[in-house]
Design a protein around this motif. Structure first.
Motif, short mmCIF file in Angstrom:
data_model
loop_
_atom_site.label_atom_id
_atom_site.label_comp_id
_atom_site.label_asym_id
_atom_site.label_seq_id
_atom_site.Cartn_x
_atom_site.Cartn_y
_atom_site.Cartn_z
N THR A 49 0.82 -1.29 0.12
CA THR A 49 -0.19 0.10 0.06
C THR A 49 0.95 1.23 0.11
OG1 THR A 49 -0.11 0.28 2.46
CG2 THR A 49 -1.91 -1.17 1.27
N GLU A 50 1.99 1.04 0.17
CA GLU A 50 3.13 2.19 0.23
C GLU A 50 2.86 3.18 1.53
OE1 GLU A 50 2.82 4.34 -3.41
OE2 GLU A 50 2.24 2.52 -4.68
N CYS A 309 15.09 -2.27 -4.57
CA CYS A 309 14.41 -0.90 -4.58
C CYS A 309 15.55 -0.06 -4.58
CB CYS A 309 13.62 -0.60 -3.27
SG CYS A 309 14.59 -0.53 -1.60
N THR A 318 12.03 4.03 -5.13
CA THR A 318 11.32 3.24 -6.05
C THR A 318 11.46 1.52 -5.95
OG1 THR A 318 12.16 5.00 -7.60
CG2 THR A 318 11.10 2.94 -8.47
N SER A 327 7.24 -0.87 -10.15
CA SER A 327 6.22 -1.52 -9.20
C SER A 327 5.55 -0.27 -8.50
CB SER A 327 6.61 -2.55 -8.37
OG SER A 327 5.85 -3.02 -7.55
N LYS A 328 6.36 0.28 -7.70
CA LYS A 328 5.71 1.18 -6.96
C LYS A 328 6.66 2.54 -6.52
CE LYS A 328 2.05 -1.40 -4.67
NZ LYS A 328 2.46 -2.50 -5.47
N SER A 329 6.40 3.49 -6.18
CA SER A 329 7.03 4.55 -5.68
C SER A 329 6.61 5.25 -4.42
CB SER A 329 7.18 5.74 -6.66
OG SER A 329 8.03 6.72 -6.45
#
Length: 835
Positions: A49-50, A309, A318, A327-329
């Motif tokens: 969920t970051e 990452c 990242t 994927s996500k940041s």
């Protein structure tokens, strides 16, 4: 940092995330967490969920290293410049042990083969800029605070950076680089080999070492260099027969290296903002992940190899899949090279708005410590090369309701600067700002300040923007109807008035609270103008220095005008008497009024420390003074309105009731003042909820969830039928039992009575008459049970609802009435059949 008056200075964002390499939790496929050092805290993020799940604080200085406990993957080691090593249960955010080493700790390494010791980099005593790698034996004891004084030196002359030392092949050897030297120490053989590369400068730089990584299963060492090359060292067991091969793609220094879990691939990153994957550690096969935003500082790989990452220079994280796909940041407060826009509050979202990545505005949420979104203002590709004059964002201003945004961008040129003023309109459909008007060269020289007229009720009809410039004029910009038939918008902006004062440079501008007056400072003079006719009303002069900041008083203090000069004076003028009310010499750097009250915050810089003064313009003495607010130099500040007023225990803190003061230091750390500590402001229930929401959905959890939902529905239906059902409320004892970590719970014998009592249903208080009635009815109930059961059975077979037979009940029968009905029902009426 706890102030003597009770207010705490709390770091709330901007702390460097690239002070140490990030760490993934053990199993990222099931429950993925990412742990990072952030200033003197350790942050735990959810990979799914970051979100920031935990903020673990306890160190007294910057955290320099974090490592998972090799023997318990639910625990984490952290080292700090305060000379301590902490062992954490990071799932609960609880420190288990604190080991005091004594000297500063600059890097931390934990190996599976070393059960009761860790490795740290410490300064060498008696020598400046000299560091050594030492082994620290962690003592075992019952207490939480322990002394770790048993140290043994492993390597001398190492570099202080965590990227300059690495352990290879299950901890059989350690390798360290510094300048042009590589040294490898073998633990079993107790052998030390040293190697050197040529330090000659070339066109692309020099061959100095910048980072190092060791192959996990083979005797291979990868080193990064300042000239962009990567060298792979083999056969380094021998001092003279060693070999190395070279990989080259980076045009500048290689910032970090990391092998994959199996060791088949090598990851590298640098200032190009590109992650390079070298397949089979070969020059021929490589893949790229470009445009990651800013320079890569650290690269980390998860223990299961599923994720990696990158930590970036601007505090961006990242997360990348194993196939080199984005994927996500995770973006908190992005660090910019220079915050030229100031701290501005978005009226719509209450987010802080300031410079982000080059040419962009970042909207930073103070509640979630995350970037809401980034707005590309310059709309040009940024080139990461030193010495280039590139377009930069320098000024921003929001309209009172946040519908309009004004931005100024400029590019330094030797002859004439390039300036652009842009007006952006907020589109409700796309939920973003769209460019409405672009004005080239709005002033002939740099723009120094700008502001909108604060008239909420007339914003659409009489919205005005004022800009000041070094060309000795201020300009008034208004909205006009766009007559161009091909134009996509109905309105645009144009210049309506140009004002000046004795050819002085215009430096600052601001509107009064009701928008009727405009104040513009021209070097040492403040001019006050009518905002309708643009007539000059009066002037104030303070000849001791140029004015750095000006602002109007608000509410009951609206008749005052306050200014701060560049030589440290704070002045207050009375607009009604046109005279100087008072002045003080405080070396004020920041002057910030609260938009919701009469209070004004002034921050000074004296004797290498920042101090805070909060005052009302109509009072002689400050409401609040805090010396030594922080050691850093405060550059910017902003009052952010609260969603709900805060309850303050004393009049001294009334200025914090409706707004909260945030300030940004010269190291771009965002801080605030609070009567609560950071741990108190983060509620355990919210943290527990955040962790539970990030757990994956397994078949067992689905089955258990369905069972709980079904049971909940049954309980709800039962509660509707049964009179006197227990109210729906959670037991505090059960909550405490389930949410408290197991290792800090008291004994079961202590908890059992509390738990059992929490499940008991208390009897409702009954009157004396009801008790007597129950005693009389007790014998009758036994006789009537069979008859009632038979009657109910017959009604159920007929499919008739008893409530339907009775009709709509308007009142409830008393106990005596119920007894009479039973007697009547038991009477024999067979004699009536004769009639």
């Amino acid at each position: 940092m706890v102030a003597a008056a009770g207010l705490r200075v709390v770091r709330c964002g901007g702390s460097s995330l690239h002070g140490a390499r990030a760490v993934f939790s053990a199993d990222c496929k099931q429950v993925g967490y990412l742990l990072c050092a952030s200033g003197d805290f350790v942050k735990m993020y959810s990979v799914a969920t970051e979100e920031t799940l935990r903020l673990m604080g306890g160190h007294g200085d910057l955290v320099t290293g974090i490592q998972l406990n090799p023997h318990n993957h639910m625990q984490l080691y952290s080292s700090s410049l305060d000379g301590t090593i902490k062992l954490w249960d990071f799932m609960d955010g609880i420190p288990i042990k604190t080991f005091t080493v004594g000297s500063k700790l600059l890097a931390l390494y934990a190996l599976a083969g070393s059960e009761d010791s860790v490795f740290v980099v410490t300064p060498k005593s008696g020598e400046q800029d000299a560091f050594q790698l030492v082994s620290v034996k962690l003592p075992k004891g019952a207490g939480q605070d322990l002394e770790a004084r048993e140290l043994s030196v492993v390597l001398d002359g190492v570099d202080a950076s965590p990227k300059s030392t690495a352990f290879g092949r299950e901890g059989e050897y350690v390798a360290s680089v510094k300048e042009v030297n590589l040294q490898v120490y073998f633990f079993k053989q107790k052998q030390l080999n040293r190697f050197a590369v040529g330090g000659m400068k070339t066109k692309s730089g020099n061959s100095h070492f910048t980072c190092i990584a060791c192959h996990p299963t083979e005797d291979c060492i990868a080193t990064g260099h300042a000239d962009g090359k990567i060298r792979l060292w083999r056969n380094f067991h021998h001092k003279k027969e060693y070999t190395f091969s070279t990989l080259h793609w980076h045009h500048d220094s290689v910032m970090d290296l990391a092998f994959s879990v199996e060791g088949s691939n090598l990851l590298s990153g640098g200032v190009e903002s590109v992650l390079v994957l070298w397949h089979n550690v070969s020059e021929r096969q490589k893949d790229f992940l470009p445009r990651l935003g800013s320079a890569i500082e650290y690269i980390s790989v998860s223990p299961d190899g599923a994720l990696s990452c990158t930590l970036h220079k601007d505090n961006r994280i990242t997360i990348i899949n194993s196939n080199l796909r984005f994927s996500k940041s995770i973006q908190g407060l992005i660090k910019s090279t220079d915050v030229k826009t100031g701290l501005v509050v978005d009226p719509r979202t209450k987010a802080l708005v300031l410079n982000g990545e080059p040419g962009h505005l970042q909207f930073y949420s103070l509640q979630s410590d995350q970037q809401l979104f980034s707005l590309d203002i310059v709309q040009r590709q940024y080139i990461h090369q030193a010495g280039l004059n590139q377009t930069d964002l320098v000024k921003i201003a929001f309209s009172p309701q946040g519908k309009w945004l004004a931005t100024v961008e400029e590019r330094e040129e030797a002859a004439d600067p390039e300036l652009q003023l842009k007006l952006w309109f907020y589109d409700e459909e796309t939920q973003s700002f769209k460019l409405n008007t672009r004005i080239n060269m709005p002033h002939e020289d740099h723009i120094t300040d700008m502001c909108f007229r604060d008239m909420d009720e007339l914003e659409d009809d009489s919205l005005v923007l004022v800009t000041t410039g070094r060309d000795c004029v201020f300009k008034v910009w208004v909205m006009v109807e766009d007559t161009d038939p091909e134009a996509q918008q109905s309105v645009s902006w144009s210049c309506d008035f140009v004002g000046s004062y004795h050819s002085y440079q215009a430096t600052n501008c601001c509107f009064s609270e009701d928008g009727s007056l405009l104040a513009v400072s021209f070097e040492e003079t403040v001019t006050v103008w009518d905002s309708v006719t643009w007539d000059l009303k009066c002037t104030f002069c303070y000849p001791t220095g140029k004015l750095r900041n000006i602002c109007f008083g608000r509410l009951t203090c609206s008749k005052y005008l306050i200014g701060a000069t560049d030589n440290g004076f704070l002045c207050c003028w009375n607009l009604l008497s046109c005279a100087l009310e008072w002045s003080a010499h405080l070396n004020i750097l920041v002057l910030q009024p609260d938009p919701l009250s009469e209070y004004i915050a002034a921050i000074s810089w004296l004797s290498k420390e920042s101090s805070l003064f909060v005052f009302k313009p109509n009072e002689q003495w400050p409401i609040y003074i805090q010396r030594n607010l922080c050691k850093e130099k405060i550059q910017l500040a902003a009052f952010v309105p609260r969603d709900e007023p805060e309850v303050t225990g004393t009049e001294k803190y009334l200025w914090l009731r409706r707004s909260q003061l945030f300030f940004l230091t010269d190291t771009q750390e965002l801080m605030t003042l609070s009567t609560k500590s950071l741990e108190e402001r983060l509620t355990p229930s919210s943290k527990q909820l955040a962790v539970e929401e990030s757990l994956p959905v397994t078949p067992f959890s689905l089955l258990l969830g369905k069972h709980r939902q079904q049971q909940s529905r049954e309980d709800t239906d039962l509660g509707k039928r049964v009179v006197g059902n227990k109210p729906e409320q959670d037991s505090p004892a059960v909550k405490e039992l389930l949410h408290t970590p197991a290792h800090v719970l008291p004994s079961a014998s202590f908890l059992c009575p509390i738990f059992i009592n929490s499940l008991l249903i208390s009897k409702e208080n009954k009157s004396v008459e009801e008790v007597a009635d129950e005693v009389e009815m007790q014998s009758e109930n036994t006789e009537e049970d069979s008859d009632e059961e038979r009657d109910v059975t017959e009604m159920e077979q007929d499919g008739t609802n008893p409530m339907e037979l009775l009709g709509e009940m308007t009142c409830k029968l008393s106990k005596s009435q119920e007894r009479e009905l039973r007697k009547i029902r038991k009477m024999d009426y067979s004699w009536l059949s004769a009639f």
